[in-house]
Motif scaffolding. Sequence first.
Motif, short mmCIF file in Angstrom:
data_model
loop_
_atom_site.label_atom_id
_atom_site.label_comp_id
_atom_site.label_asym_id
_atom_site.label_seq_id
_atom_site.Cartn_x
_atom_site.Cartn_y
_atom_site.Cartn_z
N VAL A 157 26.58 -47.33 -36.07
CA VAL A 157 26.99 -45.93 -36.25
C VAL A 157 27.97 -45.83 -37.42
CG1 VAL A 157 28.21 -43.99 -35.18
CG2 VAL A 157 26.54 -45.31 -33.85
N TYR A 169 17.86 -45.02 -34.66
CA TYR A 169 18.39 -46.27 -34.12
C TYR A 169 17.39 -46.90 -33.15
CZ TYR A 169 22.73 -44.59 -36.13
OH TYR A 169 23.68 -44.14 -37.01
N PRO A 196 23.64 -42.47 -31.13
CA PRO A 196 23.85 -41.03 -31.35
C PRO A 196 22.81 -40.16 -30.65
CG PRO A 196 24.17 -42.23 -33.40
CD PRO A 196 23.64 -43.22 -32.41
N GLU A 197 23.29 -39.10 -30.04
CA GLU A 197 22.45 -38.17 -29.31
C GLU A 197 21.49 -37.41 -30.22
OE1 GLU A 197 21.20 -35.81 -25.95
OE2 GLU A 197 22.44 -37.62 -26.01
N ASP A 198 21.89 -37.21 -31.48
CA ASP A 198 21.12 -36.37 -32.39
C ASP A 198 20.18 -37.16 -33.30
OD1 ASP A 198 23.10 -37.57 -33.88
OD2 ASP A 198 23.59 -35.77 -35.05
N LYS A 199 19.92 -38.42 -32.96
CA LYS A 199 19.01 -39.26 -33.73
C LYS A 199 17.96 -39.86 -32.80
CE LYS A 199 21.54 -38.99 -37.55
NZ LYS A 199 21.09 -38.31 -38.77
N ARG A 249 15.64 -42.57 -30.88
CA ARG A 249 15.91 -43.90 -30.33
C ARG A 249 14.59 -44.61 -30.08
NH1 ARG A 249 19.50 -41.14 -25.61
NH2 ARG A 249 21.43 -40.71 -26.78
#
Length: 379
Positions: free
Chosen positions: A209, A216, A242-245, A247
Amino acid sequence: MRGRPVRVSYQKTGQDGQARTGVISTPRGEIRTPAFMPVGTAGTVKAMMPESVRETGADILLGNTYHLMLRPGAERVARLGGLHGFMNWDRPILTDSGGFQVMSLAGLRKLTEEGVTFKSHIDGSKHELTPERSMEIQRLLGSDIVMCFDECPALPASDEAVAESMRLSMRWAARSKEAFGDRPGHALFGIQQGGVTRDLRAESAEKLVEIGFDGYAVGGLAVGEGQEAMFGVLDYAPGMLPEDKPRYLMGVGKPDDIVGAVKRGIDMMDCVLPSRSGRTGQAWTRRGQVNIKNARHMDDPRPLDEDCTCPACRNYSRAYLHHVFRSQEIISSMLLTWHNLHYYQQIMEGMRGAIAAGTFAAWEDEFHAGRAEGDIEPV
């Protein structure tokens, strides 16, 4: 290209528990998540035409840096118009970094801070792969989503070995980011490592991060630790990212692995299993696995799955599929692979709909109940 995004972006559109649905927007088209990526190792999903792969519902394919650098060579692919044109797939492509294949396939590999030198599994020729070279190869291939170069230790391994490997991968991640540069329309994903140790996973996520990536991956799983241990890591690892990317769980897996991963917050997966199984006579269905080699199918006029709309189920009987597999006819691999990829994409579609509707738990119960029934009774 008019009206399409210049950069790769992710938008979450729904959530049910930890399970998420959304869209990754790229200049080559949208990727609906959760997404399963069929593996086109050497520029082809084995036994499938690209347009057939698209018909199964796939939005994105995976290409393999290690295999393509060895044959036909990344520079050659670039001269011939890049991987999309070379393999006739005009939608997004993700390429892995080559690190896992170097670990699992290459002979006589030597690992240093700089990178890895190894001998090709094809002809024994010597090669070097570094973060910079991996980024160069993936740029030459023209992939839309590029993976950082990492080192992936086989499990089980000592905590010391896993920690040392993870920290090397994080230094390589920083070098990968620098070598990747600014490439509008292309994304770079970092890869979390740390084995099955929570503190190491947290350290890895914090470093990634800090470097900053477009997405990610959770790496270093599905390498021998077993499903229980894998799910144990997935109970916390996605939440460190991160929540906005997006996975991405690399190299997974069986249908119940995929459902369990999505339940725990994973958006993207890939695996050779549906295509490899198809070539070895294994079909995945709503009622579990079917081994078409078995003699019980020899006189069976019914389809693999009466509710499936793929060509293998619409147009051919179990008896025929048994016959062509036993006769080693190429159409066997074609039909069973198409069926398996279609089934995997149906799973993804079902999960996307259930997450959006807030009914994921009920969908999951139905999924497991169907598999528990087992195959239909023999004729």
